[in-house]
Motif scaffolding. Structure first.
Motif, short mmCIF file in Angstrom:
data_model
loop_
_atom_site.label_atom_id
_atom_site.label_comp_id
_atom_site.label_asym_id
_atom_site.label_seq_id
_atom_site.Cartn_x
_atom_site.Cartn_y
_atom_site.Cartn_z
N CYS A 1 36.12 44.12 40.33
CA CYS A 1 37.05 44.17 41.59
C CYS A 1 36.52 45.03 42.25
O CYS A 1 35.13 45.55 42.58
N SER A 2 37.64 45.60 43.89
CA SER A 2 36.71 45.90 44.83
C SER A 2 36.42 47.62 45.12
O SER A 2 37.77 47.83 43.62
N ARG B 1 36.80 34.67 53.83
CA ARG B 1 37.74 34.63 53.15
C ARG B 1 39.50 34.69 53.09
O ARG B 1 40.00 34.13 53.84
N SER C 1 38.80 49.16 46.67
CA SER C 1 39.47 49.79 46.42
C SER C 1 40.56 49.72 45.15
O SER C 1 41.58 50.27 45.26
N ASN D 1 43.24 34.94 51.84
CA ASN D 1 44.68 35.51 51.55
C ASN D 1 45.42 35.36 50.60
O ASN D 1 46.19 33.95 50.69
N GLU E 1 41.90 39.61 49.01
CA GLU E 1 41.90 38.81 49.82
C GLU E 1 40.23 38.23 48.47
O GLU E 1 39.77 38.82 47.96
N ARG F 1 41.47 39.13 43.02
CA ARG F 1 40.70 39.85 42.25
C ARG F 1 41.12 40.67 41.59
O ARG F 1 42.21 41.39 41.47
N ASP G 1 42.37 44.64 47.05
CA ASP G 1 41.78 43.47 47.59
C ASP G 1 43.48 42.44 48.03
O ASP G 1 42.77 42.04 46.49
N ASP H 1 33.49 37.53 42.55
CA ASP H 1 34.83 38.38 43.10
C ASP H 1 36.45 38.37 42.05
O ASP H 1 37.15 38.74 41.88
N GLY I 1 46.91 43.61 47.63
CA GLY I 1 46.45 42.84 46.57
C GLY I 1 47.74 43.44 45.81
O GLY I 1 48.54 43.84 45.48
N SER J 1 36.76 35.16 47.97
CA SER J 1 36.06 34.33 49.04
C SER J 1 36.58 33.04 48.69
O SER J 1 37.11 32.39 47.75
#
Length: 200
Positions: A131-132, A183, A134, A185, A139, A69, A137, A127, A57, A141
């Motif tokens: 945050c994800s 998803r 990692s 990008n 991507e 995100r 992220d 989302d 990201g 939705s």
């Protein structure tokens, strides 16, 4: 005892060569031969200029771009040997049931609504305010992308249909039609919006 130590040492050496060297070389070789782009970081390079990895990201904050995100990154704690800041990311450790997380989400919701008044009465996809795992992220939705269409279209002076068409082009469906979720990008969409990434 001596024989046991000799055998154990021999087994350790053999497994170190097989698992630590041979396996690594084999997997690296297969990756470079059959999946060179993916194995080297999925870097998006256009006309000799590198724009980033399709798998990581990047922060976008201006009105005319798709926002990804929430990113949990730090560039102030560590530097490399040349003194340049080193970025690292981590998962948020805030409890989803805690007051601190609730306040953060409320602030993010308020900011999103203020930036996109055309969608003021629409629910915000989760989302966009969390945050994800990692923290990087790449991507979001399709619902999170669609929520931003009016803002992007207004900022760029183009139709919502044009923006949605670009988003659709860089939307990936479920793997084999059943695994995962669709998803979008973020980097690819933004490069396409800027006319850097062409259709096709």
């Amino acid at each position: 005892m001596k024989q046991i130590l000799i055998r154990a040492t021999g087994m350790l050496a053999a497994m170190s060569v097989v698992c630590g060297l041979a396996y690594t070389l084999l997997v690296t070789g297969i990756g470079q031969v059959f999946f060179p782009w993916q194995a080297n970081g999925s870097i998006l390079e256009i006309d000799g200029k590198t724009y980033g990895s399709q798998l990581l990201g990047q922060p976008f904050a201006d009105e005319g771009h798709l926002w990804g995100r929430i990113m949990t990154v730090d560039t102030s704690s560590f530097t490399d040997e040349d003194g340049q800041p080193v970025m690292y990311a981590w998962a948020s450790n805030k409890s989803p049931a805690g007051e601190e997380m609730e306040e953060l989400v409320a602030q993010r919701v308020e900011a999103l609504r203020a930036s996109n008044p055309a969608m003021a009465d629409q629910p915000i996809p989760v989302d966009l305010v969390t945050c994800s795992g990692s923290g990087l992220d790449p991507e979001i939705s399709p619902a999170a992308a669609a929520y931003q269409v009016p803002r992007i279209a207004a900022a760029r002076g183009i139709s919502e249909e044009e923006v949605q068409k670009i988003i659709d082009q860089y939307t990936t469906g479920r793997f084999l039609g059943i695994f995962g979720e669709p998803r979008v990008n973020v980097l690819q969409v933004n490069l396409a919006l800027d006319g850097i990434l062409k259709e096709g």
